[in-house]
Design a protein around this motif. Sequence first.
Motif, PDB file in Angstrom:
ATOM      1  N   ARG A  35      10.687   2.517   3.306  1.00 17.01           N
ATOM      2  CA  ARG A  35       9.992   3.964   3.843  1.00 17.01           C
ATOM      3  C   ARG A  35      10.624   4.081   5.186  1.00 17.01           C
ATOM      4  N   GLY A  36      11.806   3.275   5.306  1.00 18.13           N
ATOM      5  CA  GLY A  36      12.295   3.603   6.789  1.00 18.13           C
ATOM      6  C   GLY A  36      11.743   3.087   7.941  1.00 18.13           C
ATOM      7  N   TRP A  37      10.804   2.134   7.692  1.00 18.96           N
ATOM      8  CA  TRP A  37      10.336   1.427   8.900  1.00 18.96           C
ATOM      9  C   TRP A  37      11.012   0.273   9.405  1.00 18.96           C
ATOM     10  N   THR A  38      11.162  -0.128  10.538  1.00 15.48           N
ATOM     11  CA  THR A  38      11.639  -1.060  11.033  1.00 15.48           C
ATOM     12  C   THR A  38      10.665  -2.193  11.151  1.00 15.48           C
ATOM     13  N   VAL A  39      10.944  -3.432  10.613  1.00 14.24           N
ATOM     14  CA  VAL A  39      10.112  -4.592  10.872  1.00 14.24           C
ATOM     15  C   VAL A  39      10.498  -5.424  11.967  1.00 14.24           C
ATOM     16  N   ARG A  40       9.893  -5.719  13.031  1.00 12.31           N
ATOM     17  CA  ARG A  40      10.391  -6.571  13.977  1.00 12.31           C
ATOM     18  C   ARG A  40       9.668  -7.684  14.272  1.00 12.31           C
ATOM     19  N   LEU A  41      10.364  -8.926  14.498  1.00  8.95           N
ATOM     20  CA  LEU A  41       9.455 -10.004  14.915  1.00  8.95           C
ATOM     21  C   LEU A  41       8.859  -9.970  16.263  1.00  8.95           C
ATOM     22  N   LEU A  42       7.620 -10.091  16.645  1.00  8.24           N
ATOM     23  CA  LEU A  42       6.836 -10.109  17.858  1.00  8.24           C
ATOM     24  C   LEU A  42       7.231  -8.691  18.599  1.00  8.24           C
ATOM     25  N   GLY A  43       7.309  -7.508  17.683  1.00 12.31           N
ATOM     26  CA  GLY A  43       7.570  -6.247  18.178  1.00 12.31           C
ATOM     27  C   GLY A  43       8.875  -6.099  18.957  1.00 12.31           C
ATOM     28  N   VAL A  44       9.832  -7.194  18.813  1.00 10.18           N
ATOM     29  CA  VAL A  44      11.033  -6.982  19.738  1.00 10.18           C
ATOM     30  C   VAL A  44      12.171  -7.097  18.858  1.00 10.18           C
ATOM     31  N   VAL A  45      12.448  -8.029  18.051  1.00  8.99           N
ATOM     32  CA  VAL A  45      13.624  -8.590  17.147  1.00  8.99           C
ATOM     33  C   VAL A  45      13.590  -7.838  15.943  1.00  8.99           C
ATOM     34  N   PRO A  46      14.376  -6.953  15.632  1.00 15.14           N
ATOM     35  CA  PRO A  46      14.351  -6.112  14.338  1.00 15.14           C
ATOM     36  C   PRO A  46      15.106  -6.751  13.492  1.00 15.14           C
ATOM     37  N   TYR A  47      14.395  -6.953  12.077  1.00 11.37           N
ATOM     38  CA  TYR A  47      14.717  -7.488  11.018  1.00 11.37           C
ATOM     39  C   TYR A  47      15.655  -6.783  10.090  1.00 11.37           C
ATOM     40  N   PRO A  48      16.842  -7.102   9.259  1.00 11.59           N
ATOM     41  CA  PRO A  48      17.607  -6.069   8.570  1.00 11.59           C
ATOM     42  C   PRO A  48      16.701  -5.386   7.634  1.00 11.59           C
ATOM     43  N   GLU A  49      17.329  -4.216   7.027  1.00 12.00           N
ATOM     44  CA  GLU A  49      16.652  -3.573   6.197  1.00 12.00           C
ATOM     45  C   GLU A  49      17.010  -4.325   4.759  1.00 12.00           C
ATOM     46  N   LEU A  50      15.895  -4.312   4.032  1.00  8.82           N
ATOM     47  CA  LEU A  50      16.162  -5.122   2.891  1.00  8.82           C
ATOM     48  C   LEU A  50      16.063  -4.283   1.597  1.00  8.82           C
ATOM     49  N   SER A  51      15.765  -2.900   1.683  1.00  6.42           N
ATOM     50  CA  SER A  51      16.259  -1.773   0.724  1.00  6.42           C
ATOM     51  C   SER A  51      16.517  -0.635   1.534  1.00  6.42           C
ATOM     52  N   GLU A  52      17.107   0.313   0.871  1.00  5.75           N
ATOM     53  CA  GLU A  52      17.520   1.653   1.472  1.00  5.75           C
ATOM     54  C   GLU A  52      16.232   2.498   1.475  1.00  5.75           C
ATOM     55  N   PRO A  53      16.207   3.187   2.405  1.00  4.45           N
ATOM     56  CA  PRO A  53      15.265   4.405   2.760  1.00  4.45           C
ATOM     57  C   PRO A  53      15.108   5.230   1.623  1.00  4.45           C
ATOM     58  N   GLY A  54      13.918   5.268   1.018  1.00  4.46           N
ATOM     59  CA  GLY A  54      13.512   6.243  -0.237  1.00  4.46           C
ATOM     60  C   GLY A  54      13.907   5.246  -1.479  1.00  4.46           C
ATOM     61  N   SER A  55      14.216   4.200  -1.327  1.00  6.62           N
ATOM     62  CA  SER A  55      14.587   3.455  -2.567  1.00  6.62           C
ATOM     63  C   SER A  55      13.197   3.123  -3.587  1.00  6.62           C
ATOM     64  N   ALA A  56      13.607   3.393  -4.722  1.00  7.11           N
ATOM     65  CA  ALA A  56      12.573   3.330  -5.961  1.00  7.11           C
ATOM     66  C   ALA A  56      12.215   1.926  -6.015  1.00  7.11           C
ATOM     67  N   PHE A  57      13.296   0.916  -6.115  1.00  6.86           N
ATOM     68  CA  PHE A  57      12.852  -0.485  -6.113  1.00  6.86           C
ATOM     69  C   PHE A  57      12.303  -0.774  -4.946  1.00  6.86           C
ATOM     70  N   GLY A  58      12.455  -0.455  -3.824  1.00  7.53           N
ATOM     71  CA  GLY A  58      11.716  -0.952  -2.511  1.00  7.53           C
ATOM     72  C   GLY A  58      10.136  -0.421  -2.648  1.00  7.53           C
TER      73      GLY A  58
ATOM     74  N   GLY B   9       6.878  -7.287   0.975  1.00  4.17           N
ATOM     75  CA  GLY B   9       6.200  -6.087   2.036  1.00  4.17           C
ATOM     76  C   GLY B   9       7.340  -5.529   2.675  1.00  4.17           C
ATOM     77  N   TRP B  10       8.389  -6.594   3.555  1.00  3.40           N
ATOM     78  CA  TRP B  10       9.122  -6.097   4.217  1.00  3.40           C
ATOM     79  C   TRP B  10      10.217  -5.314   3.345  1.00  3.40           C
ATOM     80  N   ILE B  11      10.385  -5.573   2.335  1.00  5.13           N
ATOM     81  CA  ILE B  11      11.247  -4.576   1.242  1.00  5.13           C
ATOM     82  C   ILE B  11      10.537  -3.272   1.135  1.00  5.13           C
ATOM     83  N   ASN B  12       9.435  -3.204   1.111  1.00  2.00           N
ATOM     84  CA  ASN B  12       8.692  -1.912   0.961  1.00  2.00           C
ATOM     85  C   ASN B  12       8.777  -1.297   2.130  1.00  2.00           C
ATOM     86  N   ALA B  13       8.518  -1.836   3.169  1.00  2.00           N
ATOM     87  CA  ALA B  13       8.721  -1.237   4.547  1.00  2.00           C
ATOM     88  C   ALA B  13      10.076  -0.815   4.900  1.00  2.00           C
TER      89      ALA B  13
END
Length: 188
Positions: free
Chosen positions: A114-137, A107-111
């Motif tokens: 999509r160019g979405w930032t995944v944040r722990l508790l709405g504050v701590v950003p997680y790193p991107e696991l795929s490029e925005p627009g990635s077919a793999f993601g 789900g994180w890879i997919n987010a």
Amino acid sequence: MSKAYEMKRPAYDAVARTLHWLTVLLVAMQFVIGWTMPDVHKDTQPVNLIAWRLGAGATLVAVMTIRVIWRMTHWPTPDELRPLLSVVSRITHVLLYTALVLVPLLGWINASSRGWTVRLLGVVPYPELSEPGSAFGHEMGDVHSILTWVLFTLIGLHVVPALFHRFVLKDDVLQRMLPRAKPSRDQV
């Protein structure tokens, strides 16, 4: 409490029990949010229920990371099951842990795709696991959806036997993961 339900083996420690029930809560939240949130399309923005789902997923990633580390460093007391049941139990637990790690990770890879930032508790950003627009993601989003149903099946394969142990076999397998009640004055 009847003799049939007395603890014969030590319960899981408080950290393991807390992580287990926190995982249950987060997965239940993910199910409810996922079931009620709008469909995700190309231009969907991560707001409202989708933002809540991302936050709960980020928390699940953190909890499962801690849980896996805890489990690898704090082995529970061995079960006293028949050999075949013990093997089935271990396989089910390994598959359950694997799905509990993979589903939010996908789900994180997919987010990320999509160019979405995944944040722990709405504050701590997680790193991107795929490029925005990635077919793999985007493909991992489809795998995420499929593995979610596998996860629910594994949860059923975990819960039904636990209830069987409690109500049919009347052993202490389920009680080992339940919060321990303080003994009453009559029991001390």
